[in-house]
Design a protein around this motif. Structure first.
Motif, PDB file in Angstrom:
ATOM      1  N   UNK A  92       0.817  -1.215   0.000  1.00 35.22           N
ATOM      2  CA  UNK A  92       0.000   0.000   0.000  1.00 35.22           C
ATOM      3  C   UNK A  92       0.851   1.265   0.000  1.00 35.22           C
ATOM      4  N   UNK A  93       2.016   1.207   0.599  1.00 40.81           N
ATOM      5  CA  UNK A  93       2.904   2.373   0.627  1.00 40.81           C
ATOM      6  C   UNK A  93       3.441   2.694  -0.771  1.00 40.81           C
ATOM      7  N   UNK A  94       3.562   1.686  -1.617  1.00 39.56           N
ATOM      8  CA  UNK A  94       4.134   1.888  -2.951  1.00 39.56           C
ATOM      9  C   UNK A  94       3.121   2.403  -3.976  1.00 39.56           C
ATOM     10  N   UNK A  95       1.837   2.432  -3.612  1.00 40.03           N
ATOM     11  CA  UNK A  95       0.811   2.831  -4.589  1.00 40.03           C
ATOM     12  C   UNK A  95       0.017   4.055  -4.137  1.00 40.03           C
ATOM     13  N   UNK A 101       9.515   5.440   2.725  1.00 39.21           N
ATOM     14  CA  UNK A 101      10.498   4.439   3.131  1.00 39.21           C
ATOM     15  C   UNK A 101       9.941   3.018   3.034  1.00 39.21           C
ATOM     16  N   UNK A 102      10.816   2.115   2.686  1.00 40.24           N
ATOM     17  CA  UNK A 102      10.483   0.688   2.724  1.00 40.24           C
ATOM     18  C   UNK A 102      10.410   0.279   4.196  1.00 40.24           C
ATOM     19  N   UNK A 103       9.335  -0.407   4.577  1.00 45.08           N
ATOM     20  CA  UNK A 103       9.183  -0.833   5.963  1.00 45.08           C
ATOM     21  C   UNK A 103       9.781  -2.218   6.173  1.00 45.08           C
ATOM     22  N   UNK A 104      10.519  -2.375   7.275  1.00 41.54           N
ATOM     23  CA  UNK A 104      11.085  -3.677   7.637  1.00 41.54           C
ATOM     24  C   UNK A 104      10.713  -4.012   9.074  1.00 41.54           C
ATOM     25  N   UNK A 105      10.861  -5.270   9.409  1.00 41.98           N
ATOM     26  CA  UNK A 105      10.410  -5.787  10.709  1.00 41.98           C
ATOM     27  C   UNK A 105      11.344  -5.392  11.841  1.00 41.98           C
ATOM     28  N   UNK A 106      10.745  -5.179  13.021  1.00 42.20           N
ATOM     29  CA  UNK A 106      11.517  -4.918  14.232  1.00 42.20           C
ATOM     30  C   UNK A 106      10.972  -5.816  15.344  1.00 42.20           C
ATOM     31  N   UNK A 123       8.613   8.975  -7.384  1.00 45.96           N
ATOM     32  CA  UNK A 123       9.092   8.004  -6.399  1.00 45.96           C
ATOM     33  C   UNK A 123      10.604   8.005  -6.227  1.00 45.96           C
ATOM     34  N   UNK A 124      11.036   7.998  -4.985  1.00 51.64           N
ATOM     35  CA  UNK A 124      12.442   7.861  -4.591  1.00 51.64           C
ATOM     36  C   UNK A 124      13.320   9.071  -4.889  1.00 51.64           C
ATOM     37  N   UNK A 125      12.744  10.168  -5.339  1.00 48.63           N
ATOM     38  CA  UNK A 125      13.568  11.338  -5.645  1.00 48.63           C
ATOM     39  C   UNK A 125      13.995  12.089  -4.378  1.00 48.63           C
ATOM     40  N   UNK A 126      13.446  11.710  -3.239  1.00 50.72           N
ATOM     41  CA  UNK A 126      13.814  12.334  -1.975  1.00 50.72           C
ATOM     42  C   UNK A 126      14.376  11.272  -1.025  1.00 50.72           C
ATOM     43  N   UNK A 127      15.060  10.285  -1.601  1.00 49.55           N
ATOM     44  CA  UNK A 127      15.597   9.157  -0.838  1.00 49.55           C
ATOM     45  C   UNK A 127      16.993   9.398  -0.292  1.00 49.55           C
ATOM     46  N   UNK A 135      13.389   0.811  -4.321  1.00 56.53           N
ATOM     47  CA  UNK A 135      12.892  -0.571  -4.273  1.00 56.53           C
ATOM     48  C   UNK A 135      11.379  -0.550  -4.385  1.00 56.53           C
ATOM     49  N   UNK A 136      10.882  -0.798  -5.564  1.00 51.07           N
ATOM     50  CA  UNK A 136       9.434  -0.786  -5.823  1.00 51.07           C
ATOM     51  C   UNK A 136       8.814   0.535  -5.369  1.00 51.07           C
ATOM     52  N   UNK A 137       9.437   1.644  -5.761  1.00 45.50           N
ATOM     53  CA  UNK A 137       8.993   3.002  -5.461  1.00 45.50           C
ATOM     54  C   UNK A 137       9.209   3.406  -4.003  1.00 45.50           C
TER      55      UNK A 137
END
Length: 265
Positions: free
Chosen positions: A42-45, A54-59, A191-195, A201-203
């Protein structure tokens, strides 16, 4: 007689506390993958497109926190998240989303419901339709949030602040927290222009170091779940039984002493 009743009650509590009805979703690889993948999907669309999503990862620490809160069976946001050191051993800015269901539970269904709240949100005005809630959606797609951890629990005796007499409480925690007052959930743009130095990675802005998983083995949050309450009741009962026993012995000795005095007289 009182001591006998107390022992029977104690045995009943011990039998009850040995039963573990908690859902163990939070510890399975499949559960983790579904939580992470659904969020990033959902974050990519988002529309308009995000330049800093940001790409979300597990914690694992956030997951333990979410699981601990789900065990309280309270359909309200965890107030301890606002207290430094209570929500996570390292992060202090923590957001939260909640979901309840009376029967079968599916991670994808819960996160889809949060995303559906987005139909009430106007990005350009940064407003939500009156009498609707958008905070679950805006947390889901908050650009700067990059870690999440989720947990679920089967509340057989009902969920507080809901009309469910039995159901499942699903909790997800995020860091950094979203829903900062007056701020847009993300910066719109290609997408990703402010990274910055991240790769796309997939926007979504991705960084392998940031996405590494820490386990926090010493982190054991407790927010007063039913099992902890039961333990406190057990200790209280044990104390009462001990006092009754001591009192009975004192009364017995006192009775013997009185009887001896009467005999001597």
């Amino acid at each position: 007689m009182a001591a006998t009743v107390g022992v029977l009650w104690l045995h009943s509590l011990l039998s009850l506390s040995s039963a573990d009805h908690a859902i163990t979703f939070h510890s399975t690889a499949m559960f983790v993958r579904k939580c992470v993948d659904s969020h990033n999907q959902y974050r990519s669309i988002v529309a308009p497109e995000a330049s800093n999503m940001h790409f979300m990862s597990w914690d694992a620490g956030l997951a333990k926190t979410a699981k601990a809160w789900s065990k309280t069976c309270k359909f309200i946001n965890n107030p301890f998240l606002k207290i430094p050191g209570k929500g996570h051993p390292y992060f202090n800015s923590i957001g939260e989303n909640l979901y309840i269901t009376p029967d079968k539970f599916a991670v994808e269904q819960a996160i889809e419901e949060w995303n559906t709240d987005g139909k009430h949100f106007d990005y350009y005005q940064n407003t939500c339709v009156k009498q609707q809630k958008c905070d679950r959606f805006t947390q889901l797609i908050w650009g700067d949030s990059y870690k999440l951890g989720c947990g679920a629990n089967h509340c057989k005796k009902g969920i507080q602040n809901s009309n469910l007499t039995s159901g499942i409480l699903f909790v997800c925690n995020y860091t950094p927290s979203g829903n900062l007052k007056g701020e847009l959930p993300y910066i719109r743009g290609p997408p990703c222009t402010y990274c910055g130095p991240d790769f796309c990675r997939n926007k979504l802005c991705s960084d392998p170091d940031r996405e590494s998983i820490s386990q926090y083995p010493k982190w054991k949050p407790d927010f007063g779940s039913a099992s902890i309450l039961l333990s406190k009741c057990f200790l209280l009962l044990l104390s009462i039984i001990i006092h009754i026993y001591i009192l009975s012995i004192l009364c017995k000795h006192l009775g013997l002493a009185v009887h001896k005095d009467e005999t001597d007289f």
